[in-house]
Design a protein around this motif. Structure first.
Motif, PDB file in Angstrom:
ATOM      1  N   GLU A  40       0.825  -1.206   0.000  1.00  0.00           N
ATOM      2  CA  GLU A  40       0.000   0.000   0.000  1.00  0.00           C
ATOM      3  C   GLU A  40       0.860   1.257   0.000  1.00  0.00           C
ATOM      4  OE1 GLU A  40      -3.385   0.171  -0.450  1.00  0.00           O
ATOM      5  OE2 GLU A  40      -3.052  -1.951  -0.859  1.00  0.00           O
ATOM      6  N   CYS A  41       1.963   1.251   0.729  1.00  0.00           N
ATOM      7  CA  CYS A  41       2.867   2.410   0.741  1.00  0.00           C
ATOM      8  C   CYS A  41       3.463   2.639  -0.641  1.00  0.00           C
ATOM      9  CB  CYS A  41       3.986   2.204   1.762  1.00  0.00           C
ATOM     10  SG  CYS A  41       3.479   2.439   3.464  1.00  0.00           S
ATOM     11  N   LYS A  43       2.196   1.698  -3.558  1.00  0.00           N
ATOM     12  CA  LYS A  43       1.123   2.172  -4.442  1.00  0.00           C
ATOM     13  C   LYS A  43       0.887   3.669  -4.247  1.00  0.00           C
ATOM     14  CE  LYS A  43      -1.724  -1.991  -4.668  1.00  0.00           C
ATOM     15  NZ  LYS A  43      -3.029  -2.547  -4.237  1.00  0.00           N
ATOM     16  N   GLN A  44       0.822   4.091  -2.983  1.00  0.00           N
ATOM     17  CA  GLN A  44       0.579   5.502  -2.673  1.00  0.00           C
ATOM     18  C   GLN A  44       1.726   6.363  -3.182  1.00  0.00           C
ATOM     19  OE1 GLN A  44      -2.196   6.789  -1.426  1.00  0.00           O
ATOM     20  NE2 GLN A  44      -1.415   8.863  -1.508  1.00  0.00           N
ATOM     21  N   HIS A  45       2.939   5.877  -3.010  1.00  0.00           N
ATOM     22  CA  HIS A  45       4.103   6.633  -3.462  1.00  0.00           C
ATOM     23  C   HIS A  45       4.103   6.774  -4.981  1.00  0.00           C
ATOM     24  CE1 HIS A  45       8.102   8.303  -3.390  1.00  0.00           C
ATOM     25  NE2 HIS A  45       8.500   7.394  -4.272  1.00  0.00           N
ATOM     26  N   LYS A  47       1.500   6.734  -6.882  1.00  0.00           N
ATOM     27  CA  LYS A  47       0.339   7.532  -7.264  1.00  0.00           C
ATOM     28  C   LYS A  47       0.575   9.025  -7.047  1.00  0.00           C
ATOM     29  CE  LYS A  47      -4.589   7.885  -6.173  1.00  0.00           C
ATOM     30  NZ  LYS A  47      -5.668   7.317  -5.354  1.00  0.00           N
ATOM     31  N   SER A  48       1.100   9.380  -5.883  1.00  0.00           N
ATOM     32  CA  SER A  48       1.194  10.798  -5.534  1.00  0.00           C
ATOM     33  C   SER A  48       2.620  11.299  -5.299  1.00  0.00           C
ATOM     34  CB  SER A  48       0.377  11.067  -4.270  1.00  0.00           C
ATOM     35  OG  SER A  48       0.972  10.430  -3.149  1.00  0.00           O
ATOM     36  N   VAL A  52       2.295   7.307   2.674  1.00  0.00           N
ATOM     37  CA  VAL A  52       0.931   7.246   3.185  1.00  0.00           C
ATOM     38  C   VAL A  52       0.652   8.437   4.095  1.00  0.00           C
ATOM     39  CG1 VAL A  52      -0.657   5.900   4.613  1.00  0.00           C
ATOM     40  CG2 VAL A  52       0.793   4.753   2.952  1.00  0.00           C
TER      41      VAL A  52
END
Length: 64
Positions: A40-41, A43-45, A47-48, A52
């Protein structure tokens, strides 16, 4: 399914206990929970460009 890499990981007892409790709530193993959190970390990195949380480097405040 691609083979997974194995890495040694040392955790404090408090952190391990917190992860174990969280993993139990989510019906995962501790290893599965760590893999989920890291995924999840990443993916977030991607993406943005951020993690997180902006406070990710802040030391945890466990009250056990």
């Amino acid at each position: 399914m691609p083979e997974k890499k194995q890495i040694p990981l040392r955790l404090s007892e408090k952190l391990y206990n917190e992860l174990a409790a969280w993993a139990e709530e989510d019906f995962r193993s501790v290893n599965g929970q760590i893999e989920y959190i890291l995924t999840e970390c990443v993916k977030q990195h991607k993406k943005s460009g951020k993690y997180v949380s902006d406070e990710i480097d802040k030391p945890p405040d466990f009250k056990l």
